[in-house]
Design an enzyme around this catalytic site. Structure first.
Site: not given
Ligand SMILES: *[C@@H]1O[C@H](CO)[C@@H](O)[C@H](O)[C@H]1NC(C)=O
Ligand SMILES: *[C@@H]1O[C@H](CO)[C@@H](O)[C@H](O)[C@H]1NC(C)=O
Ligand SMILES: *[C@@H]1O[C@H](CO)[C@@H](O)[C@H](O)[C@H]1NC(C)=O
Ligand SMILES: *[C@@H]1O[C@H](CO)[C@@H](O)[C@H](O)[C@H]1NC(C)=O
Ligand SMILES: *[C@@H]1O[C@H](CO)[C@@H](O)[C@H](O)[C@H]1NC(C)=O
Ligand SMILES: *[C@@H]1O[C@H](CO)[C@@H](O)[C@H](O)[C@H]1NC(C)=O
Ligand SMILES: *[C@@H]1O[C@H](CO)[C@@H](O)[C@H](O)[C@H]1NC(C)=O
Length: 593
Positions: A72, A96, A132, A197-198, A287
């Site tokens: 990202d 990753w 992120s 998240r994010d 997702d």
């Protein structure tokens, strides 16, 4: 410039059929994968930077790290005239893992200088990863970053980081307070600690209270959890989410921003802007399907909720920034040029095992890239957004080739020579004087653009189109990636389908050959049908209808690389179409990290 015409005006039927049959291959769709797979044994396998430099698939003007895994884009912003881009990065490997915020800066969004990672695990609240997040510029020009940390219990929590030295326009060092995390799942708030998240860029309400949204879910309902703060340090969860939608699953990388409704205005707005002449956009990355969608609607400041306009579709059949490979996107407001700019991640198409093999061998090093930065604004219809590559990208254009206005007969193809076809920028506009041969549109196709591009292309041969361009093509058309239009008659109006066809993009059968498509809001009785395509070795990034429909593809040709790549305009329909203008440029290499 030279134009060759392999098909004479007396095109024989066999040539025509040959031309049509290249579109008849049917191919399956890409599959869906949940969340990040973790390859512990491979996380520390570096790809080799030296040998990756002269790769046939390495891009020349898209943003990429010098080596290794990237996902990202994070915290884009402009500070003291310097553009910043952070990104999710594995400093140790080609898959990753070990995620930090890598950091690059630029004065033009085209050429980039790398810096040391800005945010990396250093305290309990992010010891298992720095995921992120977004930057917010606080009053008196003070940038801050909110990001997701993974704590020792592997819970997702939200942290803050500050620049160490505000006099440094490159903001190379970042510090974190001991009060992190600022937002965390608890027994009381019922937040799922694996699905939290994010954080977005913050916005300031008229009540002088800051707000941010964090992506989440409750069972299969996607949630944009709202938090409020007076000082950006102490955050309280709101009773209601800013917005939620059933059946959409986990919302990653939410982005919430205002757009100007003034007709024809391409001006971007600060994230805190509100009032008349303003609507709001909420984008989320799903997702479950790895697709993004956005809605346009009204931000109700009294209830502190976002209400999408009536008729908005929630889920991956809704409106999308890009109908190809494009994920985890994020916008920022560029106050220096009064525009809003969109960044999005272009994933590799090949499998992890290949990535590592490529990384080890150095033969085909994996290259995760970001799509070119795009200006983004509300279309005057108010019903969709429009995107266009930032104007700075045009500084890389060189050696312009013009094709004079001409007829493109049904079943013909012309070569546009004189440009570096593997590294090019192409703009073309078509006029369709006679619409009589347009095939009848079946209403059930309305939300099936991708399926139509994948399966029904061969059926369109009797109609109007496909016409468009072939990029990364070999002379014998063993390989090509086609971006094209087909026009259908839909009751009293016309439907214009834009496709990006990868079915013949590579002789290598192991590469992803999914086709992508979108219907363009273009009226062929009144408007030209335009296309701009950026070709960058393994990336084909297309903007149809002056930016109303965007499709990004990742392709891995074997023969159509370097000097083996050609550029064509083609028309495989039965009806002639007019090329009203066609310009192509070779693109110079940008200095990227
Ligand atoms: C802060 O950055 C400025 C500009 O780069 C530099 O001159 C100064 O020495 C820095 N201060 C510290 C304490 O590092
Ligand atoms: C999740 O959804 C259920 C059922 O709709 C509801 O009872 C519950 O309060 C929700 N939990 C949260 C944290 O929103
Ligand atoms: C929380 O999210 C995780 C990750 O998606 C999921 O596996 C789990 O079922 C969720 N828990 C609840 C109670 O919904
Ligand atoms: C990236 O590509 C891989 C391989 O094609 C696929 O499995 C994965 O779902 C993709 N991820 C995203 C975010 O597009
Ligand atoms: C086709 O026409 C119908 C009826 O006017 C409309 O609802 C639909 O959106 C149109 N489809 C496309 C792809 O233009
Ligand atoms: C790729 O697939 C085509 C069509 O199925 C087949 O003819 C060809 O032999 C395959 N190529 C390789 C290298 O496997
Ligand atoms: C074909 O693609 C597969 C999967 O991406 C890769 O492992 C292989 O090396 C490729 N073959 C060639 C000749 O490029």
């Amino acid at each position: 410039m030279a134009i060759s015409s392999p098909y004479s005006s007396s095109t024989s039927t066999s040539l025509l059929l040959c031309c049509i049959s290249i579109f008849s291959l049917l191919l399956g769709h890409g599959r869906v994968e949940a969340s990040h797979s973790v390859y512990t044994d491979l996380q520390n396998s570096e790809s080799l930077p030296g040998s990756s430099r002269d790769q046939p698939y390495r891009t020349a003007y898209h943003f990429q790290p010098p080596k290794n895994w990237m996902n990202d884009p994070n915290g884009p912003m402009i500070y003291k005239g310097i553009y910043h881009l952070f990104y999710q990065y594995n400093p140790k490997g080609a898959v990753w893992g070990n995620i930090v915020w890598a950091h690059s800066t630029s004065t033009d969004l085209v050429n980039w200088t790398p810096h040391e990672p800005a945010i990396f695990p250093s305290q309990p609240s992010d010891i298992n990863g720095c995921w992120s997040g977004s930057a917010t510029i606080l009053p008196r020009d003070k940038p801050v970053i909110l990001y997701t940390g993974i704590n020792p219990q592997k819970q997702q929590v939200q942290n803050i980081a500050f620049p160490k030295n505000l006099s440094d326009p490159y903001l190379v060092e970042w510090v974190k307070p001991h009060t992190n995390p600022l937002m965390a799942p608890t027994q009381n708030n019922m937040i799922n600690s694996s699905s939290f998240r994010d954080p977005t860029t913050g916005w300031l309400g008229p009540d002088k209270v800051w707000r941010v949204v964090v992506g989440s879910k409750n069972q299969s309902r996607g949630l944009g959890i709202l938090y409020r703060s007076k000082d950006f340090l102490h955050w309280v969860k709101a009773k209601y989410p800013l917005h939620s939608a059933p059946g959409t699953g986990m919302w990653e990388c939410p982005d919430f921003f205002p757009v100007s409704t003034l007709a024809g205005s391409r001006v971007g707005l600060d994230t805190s802007a509100h009032g008349s002449h303003v609507k709001h956009v909420l984008k989320v990355s799903l997702d479950d399907t790895k697709k993004e969608y956005y809605t346009i609607g009204v931000y109700d400041l009294v209830k502190d909720i976002y209400v999408p306009d009536a008729g908005s579709i929630e889920g991956d059949s809704g409106l999308r920034y890009d109908y190809g490979k494009f994920y985890a996107s994020k916008t920022f407001f560029d106050g220096y040029k009064s525009r809003r700019i969109l960044w999005g991640w272009i994933n590799e198409s090949s499998s992890v095992g290949d990535d590592v093999k490529k990384g080890w061998s150095g033969v085909q090093v994996t290259q995760y890239v970001q799509a070119v930065p795009r200006a983004i604004w509300l279309h005057q219809s108010g019903k969709q957004l429009v995107q266009w590559p930032i104007q700075e990208l045009e500084t890389l254009r060189t050696g312009k080739v013009n094709v004079p206005s001409r007829l493109l007969k049904g079943g013909s193809r012309i070569e546009v020579s004189g440009v570096t076809a593997s590294q090019a920028d192409v703009e073309v506009a078509f006029e369709v004087p006679k619409l009589g041969k347009a095939q009848k549109f079946d209403p059930s196709w309305t939300h099936k653009a991708q399926d139509l591009c994948t399966q029904n292309v061969a059926k369109t041969r009797g109609g109007l189109g496909p016409f468009g361009i072939m990029v990364l093509a070999t002379e014998g058309l063993e390989e090509y990636t086609a971006i094209y239009f087909t026009i259908f008659k839909n009751h009293s109006r016309y439907a214009v389908l834009m496709c990006s066809d990868q079915s013949k993009s590579s002789l290598n059968n192991s590469t992803d050959k999914a086709n992508y498509g979108v219907f363009l809001n273009v009226d062929p009785t009144k408007e030209k049908i335009s296309l701009r395509t950026l070709v960058d070795h393994s990336i084909v990034e297309s903007f149809g209808g002056e930016g109303k429909g965007c499709i990004t593809s990742r392709v891995y040709p074997i023969l159509a690389t370097g000097g083996g790549a050609h550029l064509y305009a083609f028309n495989n329909g039965r009806e002639d179409v007019q090329i009203s203008s066609l310009s192509a440029w070779s693109m110079r290499k940008a200095h990227v990290n």
